[in-house]
Design a protein around this motif. Sequence first.
Motif, PDB file in Angstrom:
ATOM      1  N   SER A 176      -9.003  -1.402 -27.063  1.00 45.33           N
ATOM      2  CA  SER A 176      -9.880  -0.887 -26.005  1.00 45.33           C
ATOM      3  C   SER A 176     -10.448   0.477 -26.374  1.00 45.33           C
ATOM      4  N   ARG A 185     -11.586   3.872 -24.651  1.00 45.73           N
ATOM      5  CA  ARG A 185     -11.365   4.595 -23.388  1.00 45.73           C
ATOM      6  C   ARG A 185     -12.099   5.925 -23.404  1.00 45.73           C
ATOM      7  N   HIS A 186     -12.718   6.241 -22.291  1.00 46.71           N
ATOM      8  CA  HIS A 186     -13.547   7.436 -22.140  1.00 46.71           C
ATOM      9  C   HIS A 186     -12.852   8.435 -21.221  1.00 46.71           C
ATOM     10  N   GLU A 206      -9.107   9.959 -17.492  1.00 46.51           N
ATOM     11  CA  GLU A 206      -9.759   8.737 -17.928  1.00 46.51           C
ATOM     12  C   GLU A 206     -10.819   8.307 -16.915  1.00 46.51           C
ATOM     13  N   GLN A 207     -11.984   7.901 -17.450  1.00 46.57           N
ATOM     14  CA  GLN A 207     -13.101   7.484 -16.609  1.00 46.57           C
ATOM     15  C   GLN A 207     -13.240   5.968 -16.556  1.00 46.57           C
ATOM     16  N   GLU A 208     -13.372   5.350 -17.719  1.00 52.87           N
ATOM     17  CA  GLU A 208     -13.543   3.911 -17.755  1.00 52.87           C
ATOM     18  C   GLU A 208     -13.260   3.412 -19.160  1.00 52.87           C
ATOM     19  N   THR A 209     -13.156   2.086 -19.269  1.00 50.60           N
ATOM     20  CA  THR A 209     -13.102   1.437 -20.575  1.00 50.60           C
ATOM     21  C   THR A 209     -14.525   1.050 -20.950  1.00 50.60           C
ATOM     22  N   ILE A 210     -14.942   1.402 -22.160  1.00 47.03           N
ATOM     23  CA  ILE A 210     -16.330   1.196 -22.580  1.00 47.03           C
ATOM     24  C   ILE A 210     -16.493  -0.169 -23.240  1.00 47.03           C
ATOM     25  N   LYS A 211     -17.486  -0.928 -22.781  1.00 51.86           N
ATOM     26  CA  LYS A 211     -17.871  -2.191 -23.418  1.00 51.86           C
ATOM     27  C   LYS A 211     -19.384  -2.184 -23.606  1.00 51.86           C
TER      28      LYS A 211
END
Length: 282
Positions: free
Chosen positions: A136, A138-139, A149-154
Amino acid sequence: MTLKPIFDAIEKSAHRIRDAITNEDLCYSEQCNATGDMQLKLDIQSDLIIAEEFSKISAIKAIASEEKEEAEILHENGKYMIAYDPLDGSSLIDVNLSVGSIFGIYDGEFQAKKMLASVYVVYGPRLEMVTAYKGSVRHFIFRHGKFMEQETIKLKEKGKLNAPGGTQQHWPKHHKQMVDSLFNEGYRLRYSGGMVPDLHQILLKGGGLFSYPGTTDKPEGKLRKLFEVFPFAFVYETAGGEAIDNKGHRLLELPCDDPHETTPCFFGSKYEISKVKEAYGV
């Protein structure tokens, strides 16, 4: 063995480098780095900060830096090898644009196939960090005294941004045609001259293409495999994108025989990389 102490050391380095960017001298030193570029005093200071933080971790066997001629052994019995660019885009600091640090964490040897994780830090209006580890991306944004942590980047299948590096007069004809074709599809130009902010923007905006081709003045490209190319290839692939060279090979399958070896490179969503392969006939 966990990588948390290494991530913690990167966070500490990030705080110290941000303070240096804010408060220290921006002048050039009397030195050149391993590839002949003039070094800012901040380049050297950032390199020393990171090396100092990593030296405290016994699990790190060796480090290699864009600013060092050769790899440096820290702990003979260590397991991990870390290659890093301490201050990517440092020439942008005097005009107050975002810059960054890039880290590739390798298991036992400096080869892409041995990469375990990569991390980059953005020093801009906000202090941000992105990690690619265990499947993953992670931002994190630094707020209220800690990285949150803000979100997982896709990445999406197709993006909207086009960031073409290198001097246009030195581009191959087929590369220019490919870049122009994306603009003709409505892509927007985003290029600051800093690898970290440009690739970061493409990631956070969902997709696009960052390209640095082989050119007539730099046939093997400009960007270095260990410090810049492999870490971002790891990030982009983990986020669902692709990262290839001008022959269509995955960047993470390329060998590396010298710490300062370079390669043409393309990072993007699947649609844009398909356009690169079509243009380059691979």
